[in-house]
Design a protein around this motif. Structure first.
Motif, PDB file in Angstrom:
ATOM      1  N   GLY A 162      12.619 -42.780  10.119  1.00  0.00           N
ATOM      2  CA  GLY A 162      13.200 -42.099   8.968  1.00  0.00           C
ATOM      3  C   GLY A 162      14.511 -41.426   9.296  1.00  0.00           C
ATOM      4  N   THR A 173      17.208 -44.574   6.369  1.00  0.00           N
ATOM      5  CA  THR A 173      17.158 -43.941   7.680  1.00  0.00           C
ATOM      6  C   THR A 173      18.324 -42.969   7.721  1.00  0.00           C
ATOM      7  N   ARG A 215       8.814 -42.370   9.644  1.00  0.00           N
ATOM      8  CA  ARG A 215       8.235 -42.569   8.318  1.00  0.00           C
ATOM      9  C   ARG A 215       6.769 -42.956   8.492  1.00  0.00           C
TER      10      ARG A 215
END
Length: 126
Positions: A8, A54, A78
């Motif tokens: 992420g 991201t 994530r």
């Protein structure tokens, strides 16, 4: 149960986040957003409903956000179903830095790996 579904974000400390962002913008074409640069993507084969991003984000070298880790970086992973994953990780003896926090854009919790690196787990809001 799936655990991590992707990265992420990548967060790191630097002396001057504003200048760092400007350098990356000038030389590598990064955008300049409040929290760094978002790289949007869509998971292949899942249709338009499974979009994500991201985040690349420089932080001040004076930040306490990475504490208790003494490292100059933190990776945001994530995940799906953060609450269920947190329960499993607790059973496995993983060290938690805080409790799950919920925001309009998703849920977060911080854990430590075996070398004391702080990791951020992120379940995006639908």
């Amino acid at each position: 149960m799936k655990r991590v579904t992707g990265i992420g974000g990548i967060f790191f400390k630097c002396k001057d986040p504003k200048k760092m962002g400007e350098w990356y913008q000038k030389h590598l074409g990064f955008g300049a957003e409040q929290y760094g640069t978002k790289f949007d993507w869509q998971q292949e084969g899942t249709g338009a409903t499974n979009k994500g991003y991201t985040l690349w984000s420089p932080f001040s070298d004076q930040t306490n956000y990475f504490a208790p880790s003494a490292k100059d970086f933190m990776i945001n992973f994530r995940v799906e179903n953060l609450e269920a994953l947190a329960e499993e990780l607790k059973k496995e003896g993983v060290t938690f830095v805080d409790s799950i926090e919920t925001y309009e854009y998703g849920k977060f919790v911080h854990i430590l790996d075996i070398e004391g690196n702080k990791l951020e787990l992120f379940e995006p809001a639908e």
